[in-house]
Design an enzyme around this catalytic site. Sequence first.
Site, PDB file in Angstrom:
ATOM      1  N   GLU A   1       1.802  -0.433  -4.839  1.00  0.00           N
ATOM      2  CA  GLU A   1       1.052   0.514  -4.985  1.00  0.00           C
ATOM      3  C   GLU A   1       1.567   1.961  -5.693  1.00  0.00           C
ATOM      4  OE1 GLU A   1      -3.637   2.516  -3.631  1.00  0.00           O
ATOM      5  OE2 GLU A   1      -2.003   2.171  -2.002  1.00  0.00           O
TER       6      GLU A   1
ATOM      7  N   ASP B   1       0.618  -1.333  -0.144  1.00  0.00           N
ATOM      8  CA  ASP B   1       0.134   0.057  -0.369  1.00  0.00           C
ATOM      9  C   ASP B   1       0.790   0.764  -0.361  1.00  0.00           C
ATOM     10  OD1 ASP B   1      -2.667   0.985   0.995  1.00  0.00           O
ATOM     11  OD2 ASP B   1      -2.412   2.242   1.955  1.00  0.00           O
TER      12      ASP B   1
END
Length: 699
Positions: free
Chosen positions: A399, A362
Amino acid sequence: MMPQEEILGTIDGTTSMKCTPGWAYPLGVSDVENGINFSIFSQHASSVTLCLSIPDGLQSEKSDDGMVEIMLDPLKNRTGDMAYLCGEDLPRCGVLYGYRIDGPREWKKGHRFDSNNILLDPYAKLVESRRNFGDVTNKASKFLGTYDFSSPPFDWGAGYKHPNLPENNLFIYEMNVRSFTVDESSGLDPSIRGSYLGVIEKIPHLLELGVNAIELLPVFEFDEFEFQRRPNPRDHMVNTWGYSTINFFSPMGRYASDGGGPLAASYEFKQMVKALHAAGIEVILDVVFNHTNEADDQYPFTTSFRGIDNKVYYMVDGNGELLNFSGCGNTLNCNHPVVMELVLDSLRHWLNEYHVDGFRFDLASVLCRGVDGNPLSAPPIVKAIAKDAVLSRCKIIAEPWDCGGLYLVGRFPNWDRWAEWNGKYRDDIRQFIKGDQGMKGSLATRLAGSADLYKVNKRKPYHSVNFVIAHDGFTLYDLVSYNFKHNDANGEGGNDGSNDNLSWNCGCEGETTDVNIIALRSRQMKNFHLALMISQGTPMMLMGDEYGHTRYGNNNSYGHDNAINYFQWGQLEAKRSGLFRFFKEMAKFRQKHPILRHENFLDKKDVTWHEDRWDNHESNFLAFTLHDKNLGEDIYVAFNAHDYFVEATLPSAPVRKHWHRVVDTNLESPHDFVPEGVKGIEKRYNVAPYSSILLKAKH
């Protein structure tokens, strides 16, 4: 080598405990020959006190928190930045532990020491807290470490093996453990709804859908009540997604069945992985190494890192203030050597102990920042993950952006290993399908594997994780039903969530009874999914999109533990012969046709673009043929994003073959997807407005 025999302390009560100096390594709790060893790092601590809650004995004087406290001698229990102690006669399971740590009270130097807090060991492998998710009677539950050295090793089975799927064969299903089965419509026993065991029960659905990898939203321990610690506009929310890690080694305890606690959570997580692997499905974890649950300096919630050594674990500026590149108040200092080793140890633990197959990082651009927050061209932690011997067999997905503006799509430091969530794929596909002009060339580039971004060094098309929908943002149904976000339920006055959704409501905002709008939305959802499944690269879809799940326009639903996020199994049944059928047939088709998942980038022999006016800004029609060099089973695809019919001139099929219609999204089920193909397709095909077709060359 044995620790010295000197007794450091004896706890008198019903039982006594002999304490010897212990070892500095390994960090955390370890089972040693003469006891249980505790070790923790803190560079700047002036004192370290081990706090124990011991069942059935060792009942000496306890602190106000009901725990036995042993202050570690700085001369006998410290070496450099390591504090440690070995407790003899301790039970081999059932003990809860934490630390009180004190140090300089120098805020402007980045320190946040406060010995009033009992802190969770960063290396705790299991975390004890409230047992049931959303238990409002136990909101203030502490988070303490625990261990289990008495249970036998988990039995993975004699015939057990990892699926070891090639990356170009992956089809990823992004999902949340709790939301997947917690709804009553799941039909599961209440004791296993929303649990790891619940996932096992729904493996047949995953197989029928055709996915072969699940990407689990965070499953590390987190506090679902973090928004309810003080009065605030979000104090009605429950953290459902889990992007607020408390500990990087322990599985979320409240995903155990029937309130079973951390030991059950660990065991059942392994059962889930074992069952998924037996079904040929890989397990990828969404991991959050960009920030923790401890929030900011205005409203901190000190549970671990902040109180152990804030200046080491978090990025701070020259005035000792926390830097915030995560949007959550703090930023993990991942390129500090100590924090880097913590991250690597965590990843290795999940591979070795839980047998997962990969990780999605993330806000991974945070990993590309130095200790001062400035971007690094070759960040040590990113390289270490790529080069680590243990991690060499796993998938690693970035990401490639953060909340500080470090956008690295196509430029994430990769060492030819890292894949990326391709945000440009999402944006370009959305714009073309909804009819934005000037997007034809971009669509072609994305369908062909985004060579403009990834054809560098030894990178492959599968390093592009293609997605139209992910957990944050609109669902697929909402993408074609709302022009604007509707986030009032979040309590932030509509200020949260992205304003740039590149969505189109097809003529009415939200729910409607207009049959024409409903039909158009159905076509658009199928158009998006067709584009995803015929693109070179790694496709990823979101849980619930297979039946058209709606969040009613909420594009930031992280805090709703209700039907907004729950998988609706009844709705799936209602759509089983419609949208769901289209989804599963597309997955089968992709797996049967290797030309849809090339390992290398396409060359001129692989594809023919039926286009000679790439500069025509007003053209929203694109057609191409993928060539099958082995069997001659070419595939022709056309997308029409105009609001009128386009008569497409078809190319000649390969010798002794004819075009068969497999897909026409303008048609109702089951005619929208005919696996064996429909004969009689001649030289032209009238492609309906906002629709797409797929033809296959066959005898």
